[in-house]
Design an enzyme around this catalytic site. Structure first.
Site, mmCIF file in Angstrom:
data_model
loop_
_atom_site.group_PDB
_atom_site.id
_atom_site.type_symbol
_atom_site.label_atom_id
_atom_site.label_comp_id
_atom_site.label_asym_id
_atom_site.label_seq_id
_atom_site.Cartn_x
_atom_site.Cartn_y
_atom_site.Cartn_z
ATOM 1 N N TYR A 475 1.072 -1.131 0.068
ATOM 2 C CA TYR A 475 -0.014 -0.072 0.085
ATOM 3 C C TYR A 475 0.968 1.190 -0.001
ATOM 4 C CZ TYR A 475 -2.990 3.699 1.722
ATOM 5 O OH TYR A 475 -3.851 4.877 1.773
ATOM 6 N N CYS A 476 0.628 2.141 -1.102
ATOM 7 C CA CYS A 476 1.579 3.451 -0.922
ATOM 8 C C CYS A 476 0.387 4.751 -0.567
ATOM 9 C CB CYS A 476 1.896 3.648 -2.330
ATOM 10 S SG CYS A 476 2.948 4.990 -2.621
ATOM 11 N N PRO A 477 1.120 5.182 0.602
ATOM 12 C CA PRO A 477 0.012 6.320 1.077
ATOM 13 C C PRO A 477 0.255 7.712 0.255
ATOM 14 C CG PRO A 477 1.741 5.974 2.431
ATOM 15 C CD PRO A 477 2.011 4.850 1.628
ATOM 16 N N TYR A 480 -2.386 7.079 -2.377
ATOM 17 C CA TYR A 480 -3.670 6.541 -1.689
ATOM 18 C C TYR A 480 -4.299 5.631 -2.451
ATOM 19 C CZ TYR A 480 -8.340 7.619 0.458
ATOM 20 O OH TYR A 480 -9.289 7.410 1.133
ATOM 21 N N ASN A 481 -3.349 4.639 -2.617
ATOM 22 C CA ASN A 481 -3.754 3.281 -3.556
ATOM 23 C C ASN A 481 -2.970 2.085 -3.133
ATOM 24 O OD1 ASN A 481 -5.253 1.650 -4.923
ATOM 25 N ND2 ASN A 481 -5.216 3.016 -6.875
#
Length: 724
Positions: A475-477, A480-481
């Site tokens: 998950y890559c903040p 946001y996905n």
């Protein structure tokens, strides 16, 4: 009170709960290989200690430990009559003992010999089905039901199969029983309690979730006037409370004693858990709806996304045009004011958590996009006019790179990482369960207890989006996905363009500062003790751009580290999630995830890792330092881990003297082809390289595979170096 179930992935640790019941239940008798005449069984009997038939004792002990040979010899020799293989006072048959100890082959043999599957025995007058289900042995339950066991039979306490299965807290069994469709989900016991009452009282979130998906009634009351919410409040499990409230439980409903959930929470000291659950469902501590300032959650997300654009500009202006003390003070006040506003007026409209995890909001994506916005602003209005005549190619390069960055960022924010839609066809789900039972793989490693699908290899369920993601990476903040099979290639192109864009912009920025120096009216004013003349010119005449450059260079460091990690993992043919799991495995560290598995020993495939799990200690896995959140957000933790592995510094423990190979590593050349090329061999090479995969098909070891149905990996040749 009702709402939609929306549980943040990182805040909900339901997957951490181990409810495995693989260990067999044995009686008081030592399970020796040869049971002598002096051995006796007394664990589950209503009879007092007294002399017992030694032949029956030996037979029952063999049933307990799954000694099929001894049982067959005794039955075929006529020593034991399978239709009367119990003590007259206890009524506990060999089938009871085999069922209670997960002895599937023995259960099948006894049934084939004519054993009564519905015989009641023991002090609770329970059937073998009850004994097996209380321990969560789904394979035994399935076998008994296939051979005529009645799921509606109750024991002396009035419990049927669904009740006793609920007592086991074994979610795989609960799911199986529910999908048989043979027992009403709201069937009560003699006290009026349903399975949902018991699951709520036990604080069992997985069972509660399964029952609610089958429309279990949250408002049904027992003889004491207790709803499932009342019993959940007694236990105080926040996730159970939240699920019940979201599905319409009334927090104000009173029991026969005139007490509602709020009163019970005060008496049982579970107020905090109830208040947290209420808040996450959109209610205050008194049970009334929290005011939401945005009717559309998307509008609140947009405000969160664009707020850093303004904040970043203000912070850079503070440092550019004010003294250091005033700048720090201004930054603190700005950040505090923005945080207060977002937390109290914006976040509640789309994410309700007592401890807001900013990773699960668009805030960090807003910081990244805001940085890009201000970069484009200073380039368009400052650098471009000053440097285009001298550096036209460099300016066009910067424009092209950041146009690509903006395009890919927009695409990533909206991209599908490879979601698998949860199953809804009960007949299909039931068939999947039966097939997994047949092959001995009905556990949470192969069947998703949340989306009810057979889990493909390399896929992972993420609670925050309520979906399984194919070839899950991380998950890559900052976008946001999630990153998965369908957007992984786009993500790497994105960070690659970011790296190149930062380098090109930094060079152009220095050219811009050089222009400022050359056109300075008072060059004697350029006096900086530690800066070069060009940087000094930037500090003197355009500090906003200089501080923006410094901020971008800091961002560039973690982006470069992330790029290194991603390319390293591409070379190894592994995702970030798989690489982290591989490292934990080689360190002998138990992960947070537990496999819910009650497969009998005869169906379980040999897995050395499972054996080593018994010897492992969480040890260093629980240690965290003060910068762990920062390193996680920037990816430096993975960077350091990859560096250590690439240098051959993979630690080994006393219980783990060997290194395990990466199962998806088919050699770096093949790994690169598998990642960068789509499986459509008829397409032009440039399309196969540049475009992301369409659908669920991709390459693995040069073969086209459907990642949605990937249950076995292509064969891999292990080198001598890996074996040694």
């Amino acid at each position: 009170m009702s709402g939609q179930l929306n549980v943040a992935e990182d805040s909900v640790l339901l997957d951490d709960i181990s409810i495995s019941s693989i260990q067999p239940i044995v009686s008081d008798v030592p399970a020796a290989e040869d049971v002598g005449d002096e051995d006796h069984i007394s664990g589950a009997s209503i009879a007092e200690n007294r002399p017992k038939d030694p032949t029956l004792v030996k037979y029952h002990a063999a049933c307990q430990r799954g000694d099929l040979k001894t049982v067959k010899d005794m039955i075929e020799a006529g020593v034991i009559d399978v239709k009367a293989d119990w003590d007259e006072e206890e009524q506990v048959s060999g089938l009871h003992w085999a069922s209670a100890n997960n002895r599937l082959n023995l259960v099948r043999y006894l049934i084939a010999q004519g054993a009564d599957v519905n015989i009641k025995g023991g002090d609770l007058e329970a059937t073998p089905l009850h004994w097996a289900s209380k321990s969560g042995y789904v394979y035994i339950v399935h076998c008994l039901l296939e051979h005529g066991a009645d799921p509606l039979i109750t024991d002396r306490q009035g419990y049927n199969l669904l009740h006793t299965s609920t007592f086991s807290s074994e979610v795989m069994l609960i799911t199986y029983v529910l999908f048989t469709g043979q027992i009403p989900v709201d069937s009560p016991d003699p006290t009026g309690k349903t399975a949902l009452h018991w699951a709520a009282y036990q604080g069992d979130p997985n069972t509660v979730e399964a029952l609610l998906k089958f429309d279990a009634d949250v408002r049904v009351v027992d003889t004491g006037g207790f709803t499932p919410l009342h019993w959940a409040t007694v236990k105080g499990h926040p996730h159970v409370l939240k699920a019940l409230i979201e599905h319409g439980s009334d927090v104000f409903l009173k029991n026969n004693d005139g007490k509602n959930a709020l009163m019970i929470a005060q008496e049982m000291n579970t107020q905090k858990a109830l208040q947290n659950a209420l808040y996450e469902c959109g209610f205050n501590k008194d049970g009334f709806a929290i005011r939401k300032y945005f009717k559309n959650p998307m509008h609140a997300k947009m405000v969160t996304f664009f707020t850093p654009w303004l904040i970043l500009g203000l912070i850079l202006s503070f440092f550019a045009y004010f003294s250091i003390l005033l700048a720090i003070l201004g930054c603190l006040l700005t950040v505090l004011a923005a945080g207060y506003g977002l937390y109290n007026f914006v976040f509640p409209s789309f994410i309700l958590m007592k401890r807001i995890v900013i990773f699960k909001t668009p805030l960090l994506a807003g910081i990244l996009s805001g940085t890009i916005f201000w970069l484009l602003y200073v380039w368009l209005f400052k650098m471009l006019p000053a440097t285009f005549d001298d550096e036209p190619i460099l300016n066009l390069t910067v424009f092209a790179l950041f146009a690509g960055v903006v395009f890919l960022l927009t695409k990533l924010l909206q991209s599908d990482p490879g979601y698998i839609v949860p199953a809804t066809d009960h007949n299909q789900i039931r068939a999947t369960i039966i097939e997994l039972l047949r092959v001995g793989k009905y556990d949470s490693k192969h069947f998703c207890i949340h989306s009810w699908i057979r889990l493909p290899l390399r896929a992972k369920y993420k609670r925050f989006v309520h979906s399984v993601i194919l070839r899950y990476d991380h998950y890559c903040p900052w976008i946001y996905n999630y990153i998965g099979f369908r957007n992984h290639k786009i993500f790497i192109y994105f960070i690659l363009l970011l790296d190149l864009g930062i380098l090109a912009l930094a060079k152009l920025c220095l050219e811009y500062f050089d222009e400022l120096k050359d056109h300075a009216k008072n060059k004697d004013a350029l006096k900086c003790s530690i800066l070069s003349k060009d940087l000094c010119a930037g500090f003197t005449y355009d500090p906003f751009t200089l501080f923006l450059l410094e901020w971008v260079c800091v961002q560039g460091m973690w982006i470069l580290a992330l790029s290194f990690v991603q390319f390293f993992e591409c070379l190894k043919g592994v995702t970030e999630h798989e690489f982290a799991h591989w490292q934990r495995r080689n360190r002998g560290v138990v992960g947070r995830e537990h496999v819910f598995n009650t497969a009998p020993e005869e169906l379980m495939e040999e897995d050395p890792e499972e054996e080593r799990n018994k010897l492992r200690s969480l040890g260093a896995a629980g240690q965290r330092h003060c910068c762990s959140t920062l390193t996680t957000a920037t990816g430096f933790d993975r960077f350091l881990s990859v560096i250590g592995s690439s240098l051959g510094r993979q630690p080994r423990t006393t219980h783990n003297p060997i290194n395990y190979p990466i199962e998806t590593d088919y050699g770096w050349k093949q790994n690169l082809k598998d990642f960068w090329l789509t499986s459509d061999i008829s397409a032009p090479m440039w399309r196969r390289i540049l475009l992301p995969p369409v659908g669920t098909r991709g390459l693995l070891n040069g073969q086209e595979v459907d990642y949605q149905k990937l249950y076995n990996l292509p064969e891999r040749v292990i080198s001598i170096e890996e074996i040694v």
